[in-house]
Design a protein around this motif. Structure first.
Motif: not given
Lengths: 85, 152
Positions: A8-10, A58, A63, A77, A79, A81-85
């Motif tokens: 995911f992402a970069w 994950a 995780h 998976a 990825f 570190p997550v950056t949602g919210g």
């Protein structure tokens, strides 16, 4: 034993795809070992996993730390570190 | 009651809160939080759009697990989490969290906990399109510190 590996992402951008089905060698036993093996697959994979400190993982959608055993994992998976919210 | 949604479509925060209130008639306190797309970056550029990537399956699962955890920590009558993915623009809501309890203290604490843990555990990633190009948003040390406060 086939394993679904997701990015995911970069991490996805560096690898060049979001998902692949792979058959890692039997001696790949942990998440860290899987990253070692993935890094040998292509320059893109190598670039994505160049600095493991930037990568979260994950196993079967939970995780985990890099030292976690793959066991009977079906989906792994990688990825940032997550950056949602 | 838990209502957890991961969706591409925009939502009407006012209408969602009104509908949520109707499901928690026993609650004297309902806390809500809305996170929206900002029109600027800390470094000064104007943000034109934000794309949220997510891990289908795990995103839903992670939010449900957070709601279960919150319900074990506080006596909640209900929790609502809506989180969007896809392309969003400044002013659009990204996330809505609402928590209902008999009294405000539990509702406030649970709402803050859900947002703090969502920020560090829910698999979503933001990519900003700005006047200077597009780039992935970096995780913030401040978010990690806020989440750490809730560890047992």
């Amino acid at each position: 034993m086939s394993l679904t590996v997701l990015y995911f992402a970069w991490v996805k951008e560096k690898v060049g795809c979001g998902q692949e089905t792979l058959a890692p060698p039997a001696d790949v036993a942990t998440v860290a070992g899987l990253m070692d093996w993935l890094s040998t697959l292509s320059p893109g994979h190598a670039a994505a996993f160049a600095d493991r400190r930037l990568i979260k993982s994950a196993v079967d959608q939970e995780h985990v730390d890099h030292g976690t055993a793959l066991g009977k994992a079906r989906e792994v998976a990688f990825f940032p570190p997550v950056t949602g919210g | 009651m838990q209502d957890i949604r991961v969706q591409r479509e925009p939502f009407d925060a006012g209408a969602e809160i009104t509908a949520f209130l109707a499901t928690v008639p026993r609650s004297g306190g309902v806390a809500t939080f809305i996170g929206q797309v900002r029109d600027f970056r800390e470094s000064g550029e104007t943000v034109h759009a934000m794309t949220l990537e997510h891990y289908p399956g795990m995103a839903d699962r992670a939010l449900k697990a957070l709601a279960v955890d919150a319900a074990q920590r506080w006596p909640l009558d209900g929790a609502l989490i809506i989180h969007r993915y896809g392309e969003l623009h400044p002013g659009e809501a990204i996330v809505l969290v609402a928590t209902a309890a008999a009294h405000r203290g539990d509702a406030f604490a649970a709402c803050e906990f859900l947002m703090d843990w969502l920020k560090t555990k829910a698999p979503f990633w933001k990519k900003e399109a700005t006047s200077a190009g597009t780039s992935w948003v970096s995780a913030s040390a401040g978010d990690d510190a806020r989440a750490e406060r809730w560890k047992d």
